[in-house]
Design a protein around this motif. Structure first.
Motif, PDB file in Angstrom:
ATOM      1  N   GLN A 108      70.060  14.639-117.061  1.00 55.15           N
ATOM      2  CA  GLN A 108      68.908  13.958-117.649  1.00 55.15           C
ATOM      3  C   GLN A 108      67.917  15.003-118.177  1.00 55.15           C
ATOM      4  OE1 GLN A 108      69.804  13.056-114.237  1.00 55.15           O
ATOM      5  NE2 GLN A 108      71.285  11.758-115.291  1.00 55.15           N
ATOM      6  N   VAL A 109      67.201  14.595-119.205  1.00 56.01           N
ATOM      7  CA  VAL A 109      66.228  15.471-119.870  1.00 56.01           C
ATOM      8  C   VAL A 109      64.856  14.824-119.805  1.00 56.01           C
ATOM      9  CG1 VAL A 109      65.571  16.514-122.071  1.00 56.01           C
ATOM     10  CG2 VAL A 109      67.991  16.317-121.466  1.00 56.01           C
ATOM     11  N   ARG A 110      63.842  15.621-119.522  1.00 54.26           N
ATOM     12  CA  ARG A 110      62.451  15.155-119.558  1.00 54.26           C
ATOM     13  C   ARG A 110      61.655  16.222-120.299  1.00 54.26           C
ATOM     14  NH1 ARG A 110      61.988  10.615-119.198  1.00 54.26           N
ATOM     15  NH2 ARG A 110      62.880  10.337-117.182  1.00 54.26           N
ATOM     16  N   VAL A 111      60.875  15.823-121.297  1.00 53.79           N
ATOM     17  CA  VAL A 111      60.025  16.752-122.053  1.00 53.79           C
ATOM     18  C   VAL A 111      58.579  16.441-121.722  1.00 53.79           C
ATOM     19  CG1 VAL A 111      59.275  17.481-124.349  1.00 53.79           C
ATOM     20  CG2 VAL A 111      61.696  17.018-123.922  1.00 53.79           C
ATOM     21  N   VAL A 112      57.850  17.494-121.350  1.00 50.52           N
ATOM     22  CA  VAL A 112      56.415  17.389-121.096  1.00 50.52           C
ATOM     23  C   VAL A 112      55.767  18.590-121.766  1.00 50.52           C
ATOM     24  CG1 VAL A 112      54.582  17.282-119.372  1.00 50.52           C
ATOM     25  CG2 VAL A 112      56.802  16.214-118.889  1.00 50.52           C
ATOM     26  N   GLY A 113      55.125  18.325-122.893  1.00 49.35           N
ATOM     27  CA  GLY A 113      54.484  19.419-123.625  1.00 49.35           C
ATOM     28  C   GLY A 113      55.512  20.471-124.023  1.00 49.35           C
ATOM     29  N   PRO A 114      55.263  21.740-123.672  1.00 47.71           N
ATOM     30  CA  PRO A 114      56.183  22.813-124.078  1.00 47.71           C
ATOM     31  C   PRO A 114      57.367  22.998-123.129  1.00 47.71           C
ATOM     32  CG  PRO A 114      54.275  23.751-122.999  1.00 47.71           C
ATOM     33  CD  PRO A 114      54.039  22.259-123.076  1.00 47.71           C
ATOM     34  N   TYR A 115      57.531  22.103-122.172  1.00 44.52           N
ATOM     35  CA  TYR A 115      58.575  22.255-121.153  1.00 44.52           C
ATOM     36  C   TYR A 115      59.659  21.202-121.277  1.00 44.52           C
ATOM     37  CZ  TYR A 115      54.797  24.987-119.130  1.00 44.52           C
ATOM     38  OH  TYR A 115      53.790  25.889-118.946  1.00 44.52           O
ATOM     39  N   VAL A 116      60.903  21.635-121.004  1.00 43.91           N
ATOM     40  CA  VAL A 116      62.039  20.724-120.888  1.00 43.91           C
ATOM     41  C   VAL A 116      62.543  20.851-119.466  1.00 43.91           C
ATOM     42  CG1 VAL A 116      64.384  20.186-121.654  1.00 43.91           C
ATOM     43  CG2 VAL A 116      62.705  20.999-123.305  1.00 43.91           C
TER      44      VAL A 116
END
Length: 170
Positions: free
Chosen positions: A122-130
């Motif tokens: 699973q992938v989660r993107v928060v701002g500049p982070y993966v």
């Protein structure tokens, strides 16, 4: 002066008066719309959460919101603030959210991960982070998943929290 000449002159004077009155009304309406736009923008700027939201007037009493706010709560807040300004009858919301942008990026990366055979990642993107989570078989697959992400999101910092299950012994 002859009567026909006087009549055409009278018609001309009436036409000029109608145009002048209509033009003045249009100018007054444009001035009122600009004032309403300025009031809405001032109300939006007065709330630090809404510093990316802006407004313009599309018609009398109709305000269009645009720009970017953080999330859906801020989008709703911007609509409430705009609706609270006297003279606003309708708000058209064209705001974008940063979290919405992150979600789009997340979907794009997730599609790449799945097309490379990582169905349990699973992938989660928060701002500049993966953030990667889930499980794969072996440390090599864990690193390959991170490489896939790096190829489609080169400007993101990857936090690889995938659990690498040891490969079967037999």
């Amino acid at each position: 002066m002859s009567k026909p000449h006087r009549d055409s002159r009278t018609i001309l004077v009436i036409a000029v008066l109608i145009l002048a009155i209509g033009g003045a009304a249009s100018l007054a309406r444009a001035g009122a719309e600009a004032a309403l736009m300025n009031q809405v923008n001032a109300a939006l700027r007065s709330n630090g959460q809404l510093n990316g939201a802006k407004a313009y007037t599309a018609a009398e009493g109709v305000v269009v919101l645009y720009g970017m706010v953080f999330d859906e709560k801020d989008r709703v807040l911007a609509e409430q603030v705009a609706n609270g300004v006297p003279g606003v009858n309708s708000v058209v919301d064209n705001l974008r959210t940063k979290t919405g942008k992150w979600h789009e990026e997340e979907e794009r990366i997730q599609l790449q991960i799945q097309s490379n055979g990582f169905n349990d990642v699973q992938v989660r993107v928060v701002g500049p982070y993966v953030y990667l989570s889930g499980q794969v078989v072996g440390e090599g697959e864990k690193q390959r998943a991170a490489s896939v992400v790096a190829s489609v999101a080169p400007n993101k910092q990857i936090n690889n929290m995938i659990w690498a299950q040891p490969p079967p012994m037999f």
